[in-house]
Design a protein around this motif. Sequence first.
Motif, PDB file in Angstrom:
ATOM      1  N   VAL A   1     -16.926  34.905 -17.401  1.00  0.00           N
ATOM      2  CA  VAL A   1     -16.502  34.875 -15.809  1.00  0.00           C
ATOM      3  C   VAL A   1     -16.083  36.251 -15.602  1.00  0.00           C
ATOM      4  O   VAL A   1     -16.526  36.599 -14.337  1.00  0.00           O
ATOM      5  CB  VAL A   1     -15.387  33.650 -15.682  1.00  0.00           C
ATOM      6  CG1 VAL A   1     -15.055  33.929 -14.317  1.00  0.00           C
ATOM      7  CG2 VAL A   1     -15.999  32.233 -16.134  1.00  0.00           C
ATOM      8  N   ASP A   2     -15.321  36.919 -16.322  1.00  0.00           N
ATOM      9  CA  ASP A   2     -14.832  38.155 -15.772  1.00  0.00           C
ATOM     10  C   ASP A   2     -15.265  39.560 -16.274  1.00  0.00           C
ATOM     11  O   ASP A   2     -15.210  40.491 -15.503  1.00  0.00           O
ATOM     12  CB  ASP A   2     -13.214  38.169 -16.281  1.00  0.00           C
ATOM     13  CG  ASP A   2     -12.403  36.949 -15.710  1.00  0.00           C
ATOM     14  OD1 ASP A   2     -12.516  36.733 -14.472  1.00  0.00           O
ATOM     15  OD2 ASP A   2     -11.627  36.629 -16.581  1.00  0.00           O
ATOM     16  N   GLN A   3     -16.048  39.292 -17.442  1.00  0.00           N
ATOM     17  CA  GLN A   3     -16.842  40.584 -17.776  1.00  0.00           C
ATOM     18  C   GLN A   3     -18.147  40.010 -18.249  1.00  0.00           C
ATOM     19  O   GLN A   3     -18.722  40.263 -19.543  1.00  0.00           O
ATOM     20  CB  GLN A   3     -16.008  41.207 -19.024  1.00  0.00           C
ATOM     21  CG  GLN A   3     -14.600  41.560 -18.768  1.00  0.00           C
ATOM     22  CD  GLN A   3     -13.757  41.765 -20.072  1.00  0.00           C
ATOM     23  OE1 GLN A   3     -14.455  42.717 -20.795  1.00  0.00           O
ATOM     24  NE2 GLN A   3     -12.650  41.226 -20.220  1.00  0.00           N
TER      25      GLN A   3
ATOM     26  N   ARG B   1     -25.063  40.768 -17.503  1.00  0.00           N
ATOM     27  CA  ARG B   1     -25.840  40.414 -16.390  1.00  0.00           C
ATOM     28  C   ARG B   1     -27.191  40.339 -16.847  1.00  0.00           C
ATOM     29  O   ARG B   1     -27.449  41.400 -17.730  1.00  0.00           O
ATOM     30  CB  ARG B   1     -25.442  41.109 -15.109  1.00  0.00           C
ATOM     31  CG  ARG B   1     -23.905  40.857 -14.607  1.00  0.00           C
ATOM     32  CD  ARG B   1     -23.721  41.463 -13.359  1.00  0.00           C
ATOM     33  NE  ARG B   1     -22.195  41.274 -12.917  1.00  0.00           N
ATOM     34  CZ  ARG B   1     -21.784  40.034 -12.441  1.00  0.00           C
ATOM     35  NH1 ARG B   1     -22.524  39.080 -12.222  1.00  0.00           N
ATOM     36  NH2 ARG B   1     -20.499  40.038 -12.087  1.00  0.00           N
TER      37      ARG B   1
ATOM     38  N   ASN C   1     -15.637  30.376  -6.557  1.00  0.00           N
ATOM     39  CA  ASN C   1     -15.314  31.433  -7.747  1.00  0.00           C
ATOM     40  C   ASN C   1     -16.336  31.936  -8.215  1.00  0.00           C
ATOM     41  O   ASN C   1     -16.536  33.261  -8.356  1.00  0.00           O
ATOM     42  CB  ASN C   1     -14.265  30.869  -8.749  1.00  0.00           C
ATOM     43  CG  ASN C   1     -13.534  32.018  -9.590  1.00  0.00           C
ATOM     44  OD1 ASN C   1     -13.243  33.191  -9.209  1.00  0.00           O
ATOM     45  ND2 ASN C   1     -13.479  31.733 -10.660  1.00  0.00           N
ATOM     46  N   LEU C   2     -17.398  31.055  -8.485  1.00  0.00           N
ATOM     47  CA  LEU C   2     -18.414  31.608  -9.270  1.00  0.00           C
ATOM     48  C   LEU C   2     -19.491  32.320  -8.208  1.00  0.00           C
ATOM     49  O   LEU C   2     -20.316  33.173  -8.641  1.00  0.00           O
ATOM     50  CB  LEU C   2     -19.323  30.343 -10.046  1.00  0.00           C
ATOM     51  CG  LEU C   2     -18.337  30.010 -11.375  1.00  0.00           C
ATOM     52  CD1 LEU C   2     -19.045  28.847 -11.726  1.00  0.00           C
ATOM     53  CD2 LEU C   2     -18.295  31.071 -12.371  1.00  0.00           C
TER      54      LEU C   2
ATOM     55  N   ASP D   1     -18.615  34.269  -6.181  1.00  0.00           N
ATOM     56  CA  ASP D   1     -18.125  35.790  -6.157  1.00  0.00           C
ATOM     57  C   ASP D   1     -18.551  36.587  -7.495  1.00  0.00           C
ATOM     58  O   ASP D   1     -18.929  37.719  -7.327  1.00  0.00           O
ATOM     59  CB  ASP D   1     -16.548  35.693  -5.985  1.00  0.00           C
ATOM     60  CG  ASP D   1     -16.226  35.612  -4.612  1.00  0.00           C
ATOM     61  OD1 ASP D   1     -16.849  35.761  -3.625  1.00  0.00           O
ATOM     62  OD2 ASP D   1     -14.933  35.035  -4.408  1.00  0.00           O
ATOM     63  N   LYS D   2     -18.717  35.675  -8.450  1.00  0.00           N
ATOM     64  CA  LYS D   2     -18.968  36.396  -9.771  1.00  0.00           C
ATOM     65  C   LYS D   2     -20.206  36.229 -10.481  1.00  0.00           C
ATOM     66  O   LYS D   2     -20.591  37.186 -11.000  1.00  0.00           O
ATOM     67  CB  LYS D   2     -18.040  35.720 -10.714  1.00  0.00           C
ATOM     68  CG  LYS D   2     -16.417  35.728 -10.223  1.00  0.00           C
ATOM     69  CD  LYS D   2     -15.471  35.908 -11.275  1.00  0.00           C
ATOM     70  CE  LYS D   2     -14.001  35.904 -10.700  1.00  0.00           C
ATOM     71  NZ  LYS D   2     -12.868  36.249 -11.607  1.00  0.00           N
ATOM     72  N   ALA D   3     -21.033  35.294 -10.082  1.00  0.00           N
ATOM     73  CA  ALA D   3     -22.171  34.950 -10.788  1.00  0.00           C
ATOM     74  C   ALA D   3     -23.479  35.667  -9.810  1.00  0.00           C
ATOM     75  O   ALA D   3     -23.256  36.069  -8.863  1.00  0.00           O
ATOM     76  CB  ALA D   3     -22.745  33.720 -11.021  1.00  0.00           C
ATOM     77  N   ASP D   4     -24.677  35.951 -10.637  1.00  0.00           N
ATOM     78  CA  ASP D   4     -25.860  36.406  -9.864  1.00  0.00           C
ATOM     79  C   ASP D   4     -26.398  35.433  -9.311  1.00  0.00           C
ATOM     80  O   ASP D   4     -27.175  35.475  -7.950  1.00  0.00           O
ATOM     81  CB  ASP D   4     -26.438  37.160 -10.928  1.00  0.00           C
ATOM     82  CG  ASP D   4     -26.041  38.204 -11.494  1.00  0.00           C
ATOM     83  OD1 ASP D   4     -25.724  39.439 -10.647  1.00  0.00           O
ATOM     84  OD2 ASP D   4     -25.714  38.550 -12.617  1.00  0.00           O
TER      85      ASP D   4
ATOM     86  N   GLY E   1     -10.793  30.106 -11.718  1.00  0.00           N
ATOM     87  CA  GLY E   1     -10.099  31.304 -11.406  1.00  0.00           C
ATOM     88  C   GLY E   1      -8.592  31.280 -11.549  1.00  0.00           C
ATOM     89  O   GLY E   1      -7.965  31.780 -11.047  1.00  0.00           O
TER      90      GLY E   1
END
Length: 396
Positions: free
Chosen positions: A187-189, A192, A212-213, A215-218, A384
Amino acid sequence: MAKKTIKDLQVEGKTVLVRVDFNVPMKDGKITDENRIQASLETIKYLIDHQAKLVLFSHLGKVKTEEDKAKNDLKPVAERLSQILGKEVVFSSVTRGQELEDKVKSLKAGDVLLVQNTRYEDLDGKKESGNDPELGKYWASLGDVFVNDAFGTAHRAHASNVGIASHLESAVGFLMEKEVKFLGDAVDQPVRPFVAILGGAKVSDKIKVIENLLDKADKVIIGGGMAFTFLKAQGKEIGQSLLEEDRIELAKRLLEQAGDKLILPVDTTVADAFSNEANIKVVSIDDIPANWQGLDCGPKTVELFADVLKDAKTVVWNGPMGVFEMPNFAKGTIGVCQAIADLEDATTIVGGGDSAAAVAQLGYEDKFSHISTGGGASLTYLEGVDLPGVVSIDDK
């Protein structure tokens, strides 16, 4: 990781209190799935090999009545653990008092004791699940150091995890370390492209995870019953499919926020009743009949999801794509499972609960990088949100 791990502790000759997750399914006093016991063995064997005296704590089910007590007795788990380890596992039939204290005192290096179900303490008030300070302090008094290896309860502040940790030097066990590393790194690092797949029945169960995802996932793939609330938000007719009317506006907002990041089904397997024996057919999501309900992704959706996944380097999957416990509505979940399993050079994580059960049922365990042992804990992590069971452990 930033928290102390089991290897940071001096354990030889010490009484080590270990929170394990032995919340295993039981039928007629027999264990029907021992995966959680197996998952704890690395930590238990390490402590035995390093001449610690082990005192294991776990809950089993919920205990609100005397009937619950009888049904959720941990003694069969102690017996099975004895067989697995090839040595006696002492069992304390009580969670506090002279019997327990005497058995702890009589332990020698390499011995193992399993304490009765910690939730027996909830019978006269939520002492365990309410993190009663006196109970946490009492349990802590039985040992020298504490190891938390129960990721499945890490999202809860209980007396047997947070309570004990607040009184002793503490560290995470190997299973907890692995869970936090896999989920945390994903999730944080993430490497990709990072694709998240979310299924299950309700949007309301996974609002924070989706937010949350996004913001973080493609890409974020939405399947299962929760997809129909999003389809309704797009103005589509969904027949009798599962709908959370009070979440339509939220779904509209998430669709606007997500742009092309959010991937929804394009066809669905519909049925004229919620039954494996119902009449079924595959239709476009634009052609769902008024009195039918969507119970699985259709084949074009599985193709679409597989296409989105094909270049992924990090995948997190939480929740089935349909009512997979009914064979006629399992194809979407099987298809997604297969698409993830076929990925090469990707970190693939299943976030516990129903999706982990599906992977096990389909025999794909060895095709995934990591299968989480904690459904609720992994979901909380994906939101998160900090996990109390991890936060309470000593920093390195």
